[in-house]
Motif scaffolding. Structure first.
Motif, PDB file in Angstrom:
ATOM      1  N   ASN A   1       0.847  -1.059   0.000  1.00 12.12           N
ATOM      2  CA  ASN A   1       0.066   0.059   0.039  1.00 12.12           C
ATOM      3  C   ASN A   1       0.698   1.206   0.097  1.00 12.12           C
ATOM      4  O   ASN A   1       0.330   2.169   0.221  1.00 12.12           O
ATOM      5  CB  ASN A   1      -0.961  -0.102   1.087  1.00 12.12           C
ATOM      6  N   GLY A   2       2.275   1.098  -0.142  1.00 12.98           N
ATOM      7  CA  GLY A   2       3.097   2.393  -0.293  1.00 12.98           C
ATOM      8  C   GLY A   2       3.354   3.109   1.060  1.00 12.98           C
ATOM      9  O   GLY A   2       3.372   4.077   1.054  1.00 12.98           O
ATOM     10  N   GLU A   3       2.859   2.541   2.220  1.00  8.56           N
ATOM     11  CA  GLU A   3       2.915   3.083   3.454  1.00  8.56           C
ATOM     12  C   GLU A   3       4.336   3.025   4.103  1.00  8.56           C
ATOM     13  O   GLU A   3       5.210   1.901   3.654  1.00  8.56           O
ATOM     14  CB  GLU A   3       1.917   2.371   4.380  1.00  8.56           C
ATOM     15  N   PRO A   4       4.791   3.837   4.953  1.00  9.62           N
ATOM     16  CA  PRO A   4       5.999   3.645   5.718  1.00  9.62           C
ATOM     17  C   PRO A   4       5.891   2.141   6.577  1.00  9.62           C
ATOM     18  O   PRO A   4       5.044   1.845   7.109  1.00  9.62           O
ATOM     19  CB  PRO A   4       6.052   4.719   6.731  1.00  9.62           C
ATOM     20  N   ILE A   5       7.015   1.583   6.419  1.00  6.86           N
ATOM     21  CA  ILE A   5       6.975   0.348   7.167  1.00  6.86           C
ATOM     22  C   ILE A   5       7.084   0.731   8.761  1.00  6.86           C
ATOM     23  O   ILE A   5       8.065   1.327   9.261  1.00  6.86           O
ATOM     24  CB  ILE A   5       8.363  -0.599   6.795  1.00  6.86           C
ATOM     25  N   GLN A   6       6.117   0.139   9.657  1.00  2.00           N
ATOM     26  CA  GLN A   6       6.168   0.118  10.797  1.00  2.00           C
ATOM     27  C   GLN A   6       6.144  -1.447  11.771  1.00  2.00           C
ATOM     28  O   GLN A   6       4.932  -1.907  11.348  1.00  2.00           O
ATOM     29  CB  GLN A   6       4.824   1.001  11.442  1.00  2.00           C
ATOM     30  N   TRP A   7       7.238  -1.712  12.278  1.00  2.00           N
ATOM     31  CA  TRP A   7       6.991  -2.963  13.043  1.00  2.00           C
ATOM     32  C   TRP A   7       6.364  -2.768  14.484  1.00  2.00           C
ATOM     33  O   TRP A   7       6.948  -2.187  15.097  1.00  2.00           O
ATOM     34  CB  TRP A   7       8.398  -3.664  13.137  1.00  2.00           C
ATOM     35  N   HIS A   8       5.043  -3.204  14.607  1.00  2.00           N
ATOM     36  CA  HIS A   8       4.409  -2.895  15.757  1.00  2.00           C
ATOM     37  C   HIS A   8       4.950  -4.038  16.903  1.00  2.00           C
ATOM     38  O   HIS A   8       5.299  -5.088  16.490  1.00  2.00           O
ATOM     39  CB  HIS A   8       3.058  -2.998  15.498  1.00  2.00           C
ATOM     40  N   ASP A   9       4.913  -3.596  17.948  1.00  2.00           N
ATOM     41  CA  ASP A   9       5.372  -4.673  18.988  1.00  2.00           C
ATOM     42  C   ASP A   9       4.141  -5.199  20.007  1.00  2.00           C
ATOM     43  O   ASP A   9       3.625  -5.098  20.632  1.00  2.00           O
ATOM     44  CB  ASP A   9       6.138  -3.808  20.345  1.00  2.00           C
ATOM     45  N   ASN A  10       3.958  -6.191  18.868  1.00  2.00           N
ATOM     46  CA  ASN A  10       2.502  -6.949  19.152  1.00  2.00           C
ATOM     47  C   ASN A  10       2.581  -8.518  19.147  1.00  2.00           C
ATOM     48  O   ASN A  10       1.971  -9.395  18.977  1.00  2.00           O
ATOM     49  CB  ASN A  10       1.708  -6.652  18.192  1.00  2.00           C
ATOM     50  N   SER A  11       4.031  -9.096  19.242  1.00  2.00           N
ATOM     51  CA  SER A  11       4.267 -10.150  19.182  1.00  2.00           C
ATOM     52  C   SER A  11       3.758 -10.978  20.421  1.00  2.00           C
ATOM     53  O   SER A  11       3.346 -12.198  20.102  1.00  2.00           O
ATOM     54  CB  SER A  11       5.895 -10.661  18.963  1.00  2.00           C
ATOM     55  N   THR A  12       3.865 -10.549  21.697  1.00  2.00           N
ATOM     56  CA  THR A  12       3.246 -11.125  22.604  1.00  2.00           C
ATOM     57  C   THR A  12       1.515 -11.327  22.576  1.00  2.00           C
ATOM     58  O   THR A  12       0.903 -12.324  22.845  1.00  2.00           O
ATOM     59  CB  THR A  12       3.303 -10.103  23.948  1.00  2.00           C
ATOM     60  N   GLU A  13       0.989 -10.221  22.027  1.00  2.00           N
ATOM     61  CA  GLU A  13      -0.424 -10.264  21.756  1.00  2.00           C
ATOM     62  C   GLU A  13      -0.741 -11.309  20.706  1.00  2.00           C
ATOM     63  O   GLU A  13      -1.915 -12.129  20.990  1.00  2.00           O
ATOM     64  CB  GLU A  13      -0.904  -8.919  21.146  1.00  2.00           C
ATOM     65  N   PHE A  14      -0.061 -11.328  19.382  1.00  2.00           N
ATOM     66  CA  PHE A  14      -0.389 -12.440  18.556  1.00  2.00           C
ATOM     67  C   PHE A  14      -0.083 -13.726  19.130  1.00  2.00           C
ATOM     68  O   PHE A  14      -0.599 -14.773  18.711  1.00  2.00           O
ATOM     69  CB  PHE A  14       0.513 -12.249  17.536  1.00  2.00           C
ATOM     70  N   GLY A  15       1.002 -13.751  20.320  1.00  2.00           N
ATOM     71  CA  GLY A  15       1.240 -15.297  20.754  1.00  2.00           C
ATOM     72  C   GLY A  15      -0.037 -15.628  21.613  1.00  2.00           C
ATOM     73  O   GLY A  15      -0.329 -16.794  21.402  1.00  2.00           O
ATOM     74  N   GLU A  16      -0.557 -14.727  22.260  1.00  2.00           N
ATOM     75  CA  GLU A  16      -1.760 -15.130  22.944  1.00  2.00           C
ATOM     76  C   GLU A  16      -2.964 -15.542  22.035  1.00  2.00           C
ATOM     77  O   GLU A  16      -3.573 -16.527  22.532  1.00  2.00           O
ATOM     78  CB  GLU A  16      -2.137 -14.005  23.998  1.00  2.00           C
ATOM     79  N   ILE A  17      -3.030 -14.749  21.023  1.00  2.00           N
ATOM     80  CA  ILE A  17      -4.124 -15.192  20.065  1.00  2.00           C
ATOM     81  C   ILE A  17      -4.031 -16.759  19.545  1.00  2.00           C
ATOM     82  O   ILE A  17      -4.801 -17.527  19.459  1.00  2.00           O
ATOM     83  CB  ILE A  17      -4.248 -13.928  19.097  1.00  2.00           C
ATOM     84  N   TYR A  18      -2.761 -16.720  19.063  1.00  2.00           N
ATOM     85  CA  TYR A  18      -2.657 -17.971  18.404  1.00  2.00           C
ATOM     86  C   TYR A  18      -2.634 -19.248  19.359  1.00  2.00           C
ATOM     87  O   TYR A  18      -2.888 -20.277  19.059  1.00  2.00           O
ATOM     88  CB  TYR A  18      -1.288 -17.973  17.411  1.00  2.00           C
ATOM     89  N   SER A  19      -2.066 -18.689  20.624  1.00  2.00           N
ATOM     90  CA  SER A  19      -2.323 -19.939  21.542  1.00  2.00           C
ATOM     91  C   SER A  19      -3.488 -20.364  21.982  1.00  2.00           C
ATOM     92  O   SER A  19      -3.751 -21.535  21.761  1.00  2.00           O
ATOM     93  CB  SER A  19      -1.583 -19.481  23.156  1.00  2.00           C
ATOM     94  N   GLU A  20      -4.465 -19.388  21.923  1.00  2.00           N
ATOM     95  CA  GLU A  20      -5.973 -19.930  22.094  1.00  2.00           C
ATOM     96  C   GLU A  20      -6.475 -20.523  21.142  1.00  2.00           C
ATOM     97  O   GLU A  20      -7.135 -21.630  20.714  1.00  2.00           O
ATOM     98  CB  GLU A  20      -6.674 -18.430  22.389  1.00  2.00           C
ATOM     99  N   ALA A  21      -6.153 -19.825  19.677  1.00  2.00           N
ATOM    100  CA  ALA A  21      -6.599 -20.552  18.343  1.00  2.00           C
ATOM    101  C   ALA A  21      -6.191 -21.899  18.101  1.00  2.00           C
ATOM    102  O   ALA A  21      -6.754 -22.589  17.772  1.00  2.00           O
ATOM    103  CB  ALA A  21      -6.073 -19.636  17.246  1.00  2.00           C
ATOM    104  N   PHE A  22      -4.795 -22.172  18.629  1.00  2.00           N
ATOM    105  CA  PHE A  22      -4.351 -23.676  18.374  1.00  2.00           C
ATOM    106  C   PHE A  22      -4.680 -24.461  19.526  1.00  2.00           C
ATOM    107  O   PHE A  22      -4.169 -25.448  19.818  1.00  2.00           O
ATOM    108  CB  PHE A  22      -2.817 -23.479  18.188  1.00  2.00           C
ATOM    109  N   ASN A  23      -5.118 -23.829  20.703  1.00  2.00           N
ATOM    110  CA  ASN A  23      -5.419 -24.774  21.938  1.00  2.00           C
ATOM    111  C   ASN A  23      -4.248 -24.946  22.425  1.00  2.00           C
ATOM    112  O   ASN A  23      -4.170 -26.171  22.972  1.00  2.00           O
ATOM    113  CB  ASN A  23      -6.549 -25.816  21.703  1.00  2.00           C
ATOM    114  N   MET A  24      -3.362 -24.289  22.521  1.00  2.00           N
ATOM    115  CA  MET A  24      -1.907 -24.522  23.128  1.00  2.00           C
ATOM    116  C   MET A  24      -1.456 -23.524  24.236  1.00  2.00           C
ATOM    117  O   MET A  24      -2.010 -22.692  24.376  1.00  2.00           O
ATOM    118  CB  MET A  24      -0.737 -24.742  22.066  1.00  2.00           C
ATOM    119  N   GLU A  25      -0.756 -24.144  25.126  1.00  2.00           N
ATOM    120  CA  GLU A  25      -0.150 -23.238  25.989  1.00  2.00           C
ATOM    121  C   GLU A  25       0.666 -22.394  25.434  1.00  2.00           C
ATOM    122  O   GLU A  25       1.726 -22.614  24.825  1.00  2.00           O
ATOM    123  CB  GLU A  25       0.504 -23.896  27.402  1.00  2.00           C
ATOM    124  N   GLY A  26       0.844 -20.926  25.802  1.00  2.00           N
ATOM    125  CA  GLY A  26       2.099 -20.128  25.202  1.00  2.00           C
ATOM    126  C   GLY A  26       3.342 -20.307  26.078  1.00  2.00           C
ATOM    127  O   GLY A  26       4.218 -20.017  25.755  1.00  2.00           O
TER     128      GLY A  26
END
Length: 110
Positions: free
Chosen positions: A85-110
């Motif tokens: 989309n031609g936007e400036p690249i921004q790496w958001h500090d959201n790996s912990t949040e995504f880890g929690e989301i995927y732990s729940e989605a995969f039914n796994m402990e983080g």
């Protein structure tokens, strides 16, 4: 990148490490795949009515890495959207949040 079957592609994780991988699938411009150690990563495009659909697949044997792998790719694909989309690249500090989301989605402990 040596864009051919068997060619090499190098990734820079932005944190001081680079990775070299082997291209395993290539059907310009619709399919691109590479071997990630023992894993396979595949990106493909399918034409649709008003554009296309990107399908991303990462196949691996060690599901102890599933949560971290999914969270990491999610962050990378978010940046790809910014680039497209031609936007400036921004790496958001959201790996912990995504880890929690995927732990729940995969039914796994983080």
């Amino acid at each position: 990148m040596d864009l051919r079957l068997g060619g090499k592609i190098t990734f820079d994780d932005g944190e001081g490490t680079t990775y070299e991988r082997t291209i395993t699938e290539l059907e310009k411009p619709y399919v691109f795949g590479f071997r990630e150690v023992d894993d396979l990563v595949n990106l493909s495009l399918q034409e649709e009515d008003k554009g296309c659909r990107k399908i991303f697949t990462h196949t691996f044997n060690d599901d102890s890495w599933a949560v971290n792998t999914a969270a990491g790719w999610h962050r990378c694909l978010d940046v790809l959207v910014q680039i497209i989309n031609g936007e400036p690249i921004q790496w958001h500090d959201n790996s912990t949040e995504f880890g929690e989301i995927y732990s729940e989605a995969f039914n796994m402990e983080g």
